[in-house]
Structure formats: structure tokens, C-alpha cells
Design a protein around this motif. Structure first.
Motif, PDB file in Angstrom:
ATOM      1  N   VAL A 266      -1.857 -55.139  29.517  1.00  6.75           N
ATOM      2  CA  VAL A 266      -2.071 -53.688  29.275  1.00  6.75           C
ATOM      3  C   VAL A 266      -1.234 -53.292  28.153  1.00  6.75           C
ATOM      4  O   VAL A 266       0.115 -53.711  28.002  1.00  6.75           O
ATOM      5  N   VAL A 267      -1.995 -52.544  27.093  1.00  3.00           N
ATOM      6  CA  VAL A 267      -1.263 -52.037  25.926  1.00  3.00           C
ATOM      7  C   VAL A 267      -0.335 -50.965  26.350  1.00  3.00           C
ATOM      8  O   VAL A 267      -0.488 -49.805  26.837  1.00  3.00           O
ATOM      9  N   LEU A 268       0.944 -51.316  25.846  1.00  6.03           N
ATOM     10  CA  LEU A 268       1.964 -50.196  25.975  1.00  6.03           C
ATOM     11  C   LEU A 268       2.797 -50.123  24.646  1.00  6.03           C
ATOM     12  O   LEU A 268       3.890 -49.851  24.455  1.00  6.03           O
ATOM     13  N   ASP A 269       1.954 -49.995  23.707  1.00  7.33           N
ATOM     14  CA  ASP A 269       2.542 -49.727  22.198  1.00  7.33           C
ATOM     15  C   ASP A 269       3.134 -48.621  22.063  1.00  7.33           C
ATOM     16  O   ASP A 269       2.575 -47.233  22.234  1.00  7.33           O
TER      17      ASP A 269
ATOM     18  N   ASN B 168       1.466 -45.639  28.967  1.00  7.32           N
ATOM     19  CA  ASN B 168       0.937 -46.807  29.916  1.00  7.32           C
ATOM     20  C   ASN B 168      -0.520 -46.269  30.651  1.00  7.32           C
ATOM     21  O   ASN B 168      -0.409 -45.479  31.455  1.00  7.32           O
ATOM     22  N   PRO B 169      -1.607 -46.568  29.704  1.00  8.55           N
ATOM     23  CA  PRO B 169      -2.834 -46.187  30.169  1.00  8.55           C
ATOM     24  C   PRO B 169      -3.450 -46.424  31.624  1.00  8.55           C
ATOM     25  O   PRO B 169      -4.174 -45.822  32.123  1.00  8.55           O
TER      26      PRO B 169
ATOM     27  N   SER C 185      -8.038 -53.903  22.055  1.00  9.14           N
ATOM     28  CA  SER C 185      -8.151 -53.412  20.575  1.00  9.14           C
ATOM     29  C   SER C 185      -8.941 -51.941  20.787  1.00  9.14           C
ATOM     30  O   SER C 185      -8.718 -51.358  19.567  1.00  9.14           O
ATOM     31  N   VAL C 186      -9.555 -51.826  21.712  1.00  6.58           N
ATOM     32  CA  VAL C 186     -10.258 -50.453  21.738  1.00  6.58           C
ATOM     33  C   VAL C 186      -9.146 -49.252  21.990  1.00  6.58           C
ATOM     34  O   VAL C 186      -9.167 -48.220  21.284  1.00  6.58           O
ATOM     35  N   LEU C 187      -8.044 -49.543  22.878  1.00  5.67           N
ATOM     36  CA  LEU C 187      -7.040 -48.677  22.993  1.00  5.67           C
ATOM     37  C   LEU C 187      -6.224 -48.366  21.744  1.00  5.67           C
ATOM     38  O   LEU C 187      -5.899 -47.360  21.318  1.00  5.67           O
ATOM     39  N   ARG C 188      -6.017 -49.431  20.798  1.00 11.02           N
ATOM     40  CA  ARG C 188      -5.185 -49.325  19.680  1.00 11.02           C
ATOM     41  C   ARG C 188      -6.152 -48.316  18.487  1.00 11.02           C
ATOM     42  O   ARG C 188      -5.685 -47.930  17.878  1.00 11.02           O
TER      43      ARG C 188
END
Length: 483
Positions: free
Chosen positions: A298-301, A443-444, A451-454
Motif C-alpha cells: 500500500v502506498v503511504l507516500d 493511507n488510502p 503507480s496510479v496513486l502516485r
């Protein structure tokens, strides 16, 4: 004889509606007459003139043929007479020339007429061969001139039709491409109708298709928002001063103090030279940084943005960001929100659902929002206001299967920079600046591709900050300055 040959007849030329004469056909090949001729006469008139020239030429050919036939007939008669003369040589001795002592011969009148016939200006059958030849040459010249004009006209017409054909082919190509795109969209919608083509652990959509669909949905939302902006009438609302420092006492007071202290300690640090932070957007004074972090896929950028806005104070920016009265004016990604519980005058718990962007699942957020004025350690430090939003739990709003519950930790820190006016002049908005520091840890949840979230974050965060700060500038431009 031009009249007898049929060329000089005016009536034959007028028969086809043309006033072209022999002189204009020959000497009329000059640039002036030719250019005016081309402009005035149409192709149909030129074809009619060609028919006239054809009739004249046929009559001239017949006349010349008659002349040549007469010449051939005269030659045959001369041959016959010569043969007959050879047979009668003996009988014609008396008529032979008389010899002189010096070798010359004397001819009588009858012999002179036989040997030297008088030349006639006209040939056989009374035809003027020289005149007919000149007329024939002029007629052919007229035919060539008219034919050249016809060819030029037809070439121009051909080029014009060719250009129209190319335009029609280009238009047809664009229509065919649009038709194929529509068919592809329809096929995608029919194929992606089931849950396997939405966000999920077993989704059959690849990342490129997922991003294209999300981007198309966001573009459509932007267009709808632009139309609603045009129809939305401004509502003047006077700002009321918020509490100066504390957020009041409630069951989340300890968590609020910890969050505020953490943001004031770490969020204001400059990350421009930190190798872990990437500058992803720079537009004027606006800069957006990102640090890539993933946990269990999970992307947490974390994202951090800095911006400088003129003509507003930190208090005004934070007030419009925190007060739910104005939320729907500048927030375009929210479907609905509800104040779940007011904790104090400066702290509330809000339940918020985001607009769904297909094929991503819909998300909701339950968070505590607090606004505070930070006390300055000394007079040299700028006045600072802060809004902190972080996720909490609430018994009345448990997670549901309809939405994915996202977790957030967001802070907007605004510092007011003042340039004192000269003399005793009153301070105006041109004398103030607001330095904004915006940090977001989101945290979505769910299974959206990283890549889509970023890509979406890179697109939406700068757009949100520019839209929101422009909104604050517009709302406060005619109001008294609120420090």
C-alpha cells in the motif's frame, strides 16, 4: 477567297455565340487579351468555339483538297497532250522555230502560247492557295489556343476537386478514428461491468487501463466543477475570530497536543536538500515534494508542499480550510460530509465521503479537525496558525462495506509575514504575505496500483492548493484584514 473558304464568315462564328475573329485568334494570343479572355469565357464557351473552329477547319480542308485534286487533274492533261505532241512531230515541222544564222530560234505567236502560258494569280478552280494556307494556319493556331485554355481550366478544376477530395478523406479519417474510440470505450464499459474489473485483489484491469479510466473520470469531474463554478453565486460571509490558542478540553486533547507538537517540530523543516524527498512539482512559489513509502503493497507516500500567497493572513487561510461552512465552495472531491461530533469551538469530528472515481472503490474518512493559533516564542517569529486533521474512531460511524476507510494525518501551517507600511499609513493587503506549509500522510487502503496513486497525487495536490488559495484571496479581497 476567305469568303469562299468559309473562314471569313462572321455568321459561322456567331452561330456558336462567339465573337472571336481570325485576327483575335492569331494576334489575340497576346498576354492582355488572353488573360482577359480566360477570365470572361467559361469552359462551355470554349468548347463551342472549338466546334466552330472544327467546322471552319473542315471546310478549309475540303477547299485545299479540291485545289490539290485540280492540280493533279491538270498534270494528267499535260501528260496526255505531251504524248499526243510526240506523235504529231512530223506534221508540225512547219510550225517549228525558224533558225537564225547565229543559232537562235524565232518563235511565232502560237508557239509562244504553248511553251510559255501566261501565269494566273489563281490556281485551278479559281482557288487562292496562299490565302487558304494562311487561313489554315490561323485556324489551327486558334484551335491550339482554345485547347490550351480548356486544358488549363480542366487542370485547375482537377486540382480543386483533388483538394476537396483530400479534405473529405481527412475528415473521414478523423470520423473513423472517433468512431473506433467510441467503440473501444463501449467495449471497455461492457467488459468492465463486473466486479473483476474494479479495484480489488483480483482485478483484471492492468495499471495503464486503470490510470486511463481514473484520469478520464477526474477530467469529467473537473469539467462539471467548472460549469458549477460559473453558476455559483458568491455569498459574502464575515469571518469571526477563532479561539486564540487552546483547542479546549475534550477526550482527544492529549492526541491533539501530540499531533500539533509533532507537526510544529518536523513539518516546518526544509526538505529541499534532503535526498529522501523528491521535488515532483514546481510552479512559481508552489513546490510539492514526495517521499516514497510502501507498506504491505500500500502506498503511504508522505507529501509536503510549500507556497507563498499574497494579500491574506495565516489566520484567514486556516479559517477557510477548517470551517465546514465553506467546505463545499472549494473542495471538489468530496461527495458529502457531516459534523459527527463537535468537541469544542475549535475542534470537531467530521465524517466525509469522497466522490467515487471508477474503477477505484469509493472511500470515506472519519477525522478530527482542529484549528489553533501557535504562541510565538519571541516577537521576531511570525504569527502562526495551524489546522490539523487526523483519523479517529467513532461509534456512530463504523467502517462499512460500501466504502474503504482511508486514514489521514494532514496539517496546514500558515505563517503571516508583514511589511510595515511607511509613515502612518494604514496597512493594506499588499503589505502582507502568507507562507503555507502543507503536509499530508494518507493511507488510502484498498488495492489501487501504486503507480496510479502516485500519478493522481502528483496531479491533484498542486491543483488543490492553487484552487484553495485563489478562493481565499477572492473571498478576503474586500474584507477587513483578520490577524
Amino acid at each position: 477567297m476567305l469568303a469562299e473558304s468559309g473562314y471569313g464568315s462572321e455568321s459561322s462564328l456567331k452561330h456558336h455565340g462567339s465573337t472571336l475573329s481570325l485576327i483575335s485568334a492569331t494576334s489575340g494570343l497576346s498576354s492582355t487579351s488572353a488573360s482577359s479572355f480566360r477570365k470572361v469565357h467559361s469552359l462551355q464557351e470554349k468548347v463551342a468555339e472549338m466546334e466552330t473552329f472544327r467546322d471552319i477547319l473542315c471546310r478549309q480542308v475540303d477547299t485545299l483538297q479540291t485545289y490539290f485534286d485540280s492540280c493533279v487533274s491538270g498534270h494528267h492533261r499535260e501528260e496526255l497532250q505531251k504524248d499526243k505532241g510526240d506523235d504529231d512531230d512530223d506534221d508540225d515541222d512547219d510550225d517549228s522555230p525558224i533558225s537564225r544564222p547565229d543559232g537562235d530560234y524565232l518563235l511565232d505567236d502560237s508557239c509562244k502560247e504553248k511553251l510559255f502560258p501566261v501565269a494566273s494569280p489563281r490556281g485551278p478552280a479559281g482557288i487562292d492557295f496562299k490565302g487558304e494556307a494562311i487561313a489554315f494556319k490561323a485556324t489551327t493556331a486558334g484551335i491550339f489556343s482554345t485547347l490550351s485554355h480548356c486544358i488549363e481550366t480542366m487542370v485547375k478544376r482537377e486540382e480543386r476537386w483533388q483538394r476537396r477530395l483530400e479534405k473529405e478523406m481527412e475528415r473521414r479519417r478523423r470520423v473513423e478514428e472517433s468512431y473506433k474510440l467510441v467503440l473501444m470505450d463501449l467495449n471497455k464499459k461492457s467488459q468492465y461491468g463486473g466486479p473483476d474489473y474494479e479495484e480489488g485483489p483480483n482485478s483484471l484491469i492492468n495499471e495503464d487501463e486503470f490510470y486511463d479510466a481514473v484520469e478520464a473520470a477526474l477530467d469529467q469531474q473537473d469539467r462539471i466543477e467548472e460549469e458549477s463554478e460559473k453558476c455559483r453565486s458568491p455569498r459574502p460571509v464575515a469571518l469571526s475570530p477563532d479561539s486564540d490558542s487552546s483547542a479546549g478540553t475534550h477526550r482527544y486533547s492529549t492526541e491533539v497536543d501530540e499531533m500539533v507538537h509533532s507537526h510544529m517540530t518536523h513539518s516546518l523543516q526544509d526538505v529541499g536538500g534532503d535526498a529522501n524527498w523528491q521535488l515532483i512539482t514546481e510552479e512559481g512559489d508552489l513546490r510539492v515534494y514526495r517521499r516514497e513509502v510502501e507498506e504491505n503493497g500500500v502506498v503511504l507516500d508522505p507529501l509536503k508542499a510549500t507556497h507563498v500567497v499574497s494579500g491574506v493572513t495565516g489566520h484567514e487561510v486556516c479559517h477557510y480550510f477548517w470551517d465546514t461552512t465553506f467546505r463545499s465552495d472549494w473542495e471538489t472531491n468530496v461527495e458529502s460530509f457531516t459534523v459527527a461530533e463537535p468537541l469544542s469551538d475549535t475542534a470537531v469530528i467530521i465524517y466525509q465521503t469522497q466522490k467515487r472515481v471508477w474503477p477505484a472503490s469509493q472511500r470515506d474518512i472519519l477525522y478530527l479537525s482542529v484549528i489553533q493559533r501557535m504562541l510565538s516564542a519571541n516577537e521576531s517569529e511570525p504569527e502562526t496558525w495551524l489546522v490539523c486533521n487526523f483519523s479517529v474512531d467513532h461509534d456512530s460511524y463504523p467502517p462499512t462495506s460500501r466504502c474503504i476507510r482511508a486514514k489521514i494525518n494532514v496539517a496546514m501551517i500558515c505563517q503571516t509575514l508583514v511589511s510595515p507600511p511607511k509613515g502612518n499609513k494604514e496597512m493594506i493587503r499588499d503589505d502582507i504575505l502568507c507562507k503555507i506549509t502543507y503536509v499530508a500522510n494518507v493511507n488510502p487502503g484498498g488495492w489501487a496500483p501504486a503507480s496510479v496513486l502516485r500519478a493522481v497525487a502528483r496531479r491533484e495536490y498542486p491543483k488543490f492548493l492553487k484552487r484553495f488559495t485563489s478562493y481565499v484571496q477572492e473571498k478576503t479581497s474586500r474584507q477587513a484584514i483578520l490577524f
